[in-house]
Design an enzyme around this catalytic site. Structure first.
Site, short mmCIF file in Angstrom:
data_model
loop_
_atom_site.label_atom_id
_atom_site.label_comp_id
_atom_site.label_asym_id
_atom_site.label_seq_id
_atom_site.Cartn_x
_atom_site.Cartn_y
_atom_site.Cartn_z
NE ARG A 101 43.44 54.37 32.73
CZ ARG A 101 43.68 53.90 33.96
NH1 ARG A 101 42.91 54.28 34.98
NH2 ARG A 101 44.67 53.05 34.17
NE ARG A 130 39.03 46.58 35.74
CZ ARG A 130 40.13 47.32 35.76
NH1 ARG A 130 40.05 48.60 35.42
NH2 ARG A 130 41.29 46.81 36.12
CG HIS A 212 36.51 53.63 38.03
ND1 HIS A 212 36.88 54.93 37.78
CD2 HIS A 212 37.61 53.02 38.53
CE1 HIS A 212 38.15 55.09 38.12
NE2 HIS A 212 38.62 53.94 38.56
CD GLU A 317 35.98 56.20 40.78
OE1 GLU A 317 36.05 55.02 41.17
OE2 GLU A 317 36.98 56.92 40.59
#
Length: 343
Positions: A101, A130, A212, A317
């Site tokens: 995160r 990811r 992201h 992003e």
């Protein structure tokens, strides 16, 4: 390692050779509307690079640094002029147990929950890149190739992921042969991240990709995002309805989750107190997502800490997420960003 990118390649060294060949092809590509690459400008001490505990850390003699986890090839720190530019949750898992995160997670081959009746429909949200461990392919000169003569301005780190490195579940969910090379270039006051996608199989596949990026800022109430005026966006907060931004500047006063499509300007800028903070330039990409969870959404996420951390972050992003990019057998796609930091 199990199966490989192509049947005749059945060793780790062969896989590495294949990915290095892909890197070479990447550097020779002529991308349209390509911004100036980050490159060194002088001579002097060499950058330092070392790996430890599943991460690769590079630093320049200036003190600027970047840190990349092999898990997800996630950039978790980028410091320039003594300042951290990326936000990472205090509750983020950095042990490979779940996607990070914060930082710069790589979204591939689907953005958000995959649609039904699509080749990606069996994959989890944001795909597998990811939450898969990548291979570190080593350091090299910048895209300009000038580091061969020595210099202290730039260093490039390459990471590779292929279909052979996926879990069995991921292979079953998305059974295509592919190779990814993710290049992270650290330069004075700048960071360049490029994702190269190659179809190594004999059939076409469709994908989406997104970097992201969670940027660290001092106070969200004093931040404006410029360069998105007159752009059509999908507002996920308003049931994915389409709107057009009339103002050239976006200020965040509540939850924001927007997909800006086919942006006319290459660079989206983040200002703070009216001063330039970060310039995000898309390279080979036309879409951007702007996201901030605000109060209630931040409270609802178990790995988002502190809960008022939304005040100190904003996601801008870059990606290709409006529809799908189709890659025929043997074809290559490349896209990424160059971010400039202003002290």
């Amino acid at each position: 390692m199990e199966a490989s990118i192509e049947p005749q390649y059945n060793t780790i060294s062969s896989l590495t050779k294949t990915l290095h060949e892909l890197i070479s092809q990447t550097l020779q590509m002529d991308r349209p509307n390509k911004p100036s690459a980050i490159s060194p400008s002088g001579t002097g001490p060499q950058p330092s690079v070392h790996s430890e505990q599943g991460r690769v850390i590079a630093s320049l003699p200036t003190g600027d640094s970047v840190e990349v986890l092999l898990y997800g090839a996630t950039v978790v720190s980028w410091k320039a002029n003594g300042r951290e530019n990326l936000w990472v949750s205090e509750a983020a898992k950095l042990d490979g147990s779940k996607p990070v995160r914060g930082g710069v997670p790589i979204v591939f081959p689907c953005f958000g929950p995959p649609p039904k009746d699509h080749a990606t429909s069996a994959l989890p949200q944001h795909g597998f890149a990811r939450n898969t461990t990548w291979e570190y392919l080593g350091k090299s000169s910048s895209e300009s190739g000038k580091l061969a003569s020595g210099g202290d301005d730039s260093v490039k780190l390459d990471f590779g992921l292929s279909s052979s490195q996926l879990s069995e579940d991921a292979k079953k969910a998305w059974g295509y042969d592919f190779a990814l090379v993710y290049s992270v270039t650290l330069a004075r006051d700048g960071l360049q991240t490029m994702l190269n996608v190659q179809n190594k199989g004999d059939k076409a596949f469709e994908f989406q990709m997104l970097l992201h990026t969670y940027f660290r800022i001092d106070n969200i109430s004093k931040v404006a995002i410029n360069g998105l005026g007159s752009t059509t966006y999908i507002d996920k907060v308003l049931n994915a309805t389409e709107h057009q931004q009339s103002s050239p500047s976006l200020q965040i006063t509540g939850e924001v989750d927007r997909v800006y499509k086919s942006i006319k300007l290459d660079t989206t800028s983040i200002t703070q107190d009216g001063k330039s903070r970060l310039d995000v330039t898309r390279d080979g990409l036309s879409d951007s997502v702007v996201w901030n969870p605000w109060i209630e959404k931040a409270k609802s996420m178990g790995d988002f800490e502190p809960k008022d951390g939304y005040k100190n972050m904003v996601c801008v992003e870059v990606g290709a997420v409006d529809g799908w990019t189709k890659l025929e057998a043997g074809e290559t796609f490349e896209g990424g960003m160059i971010v400039k930091s202003h002290a």
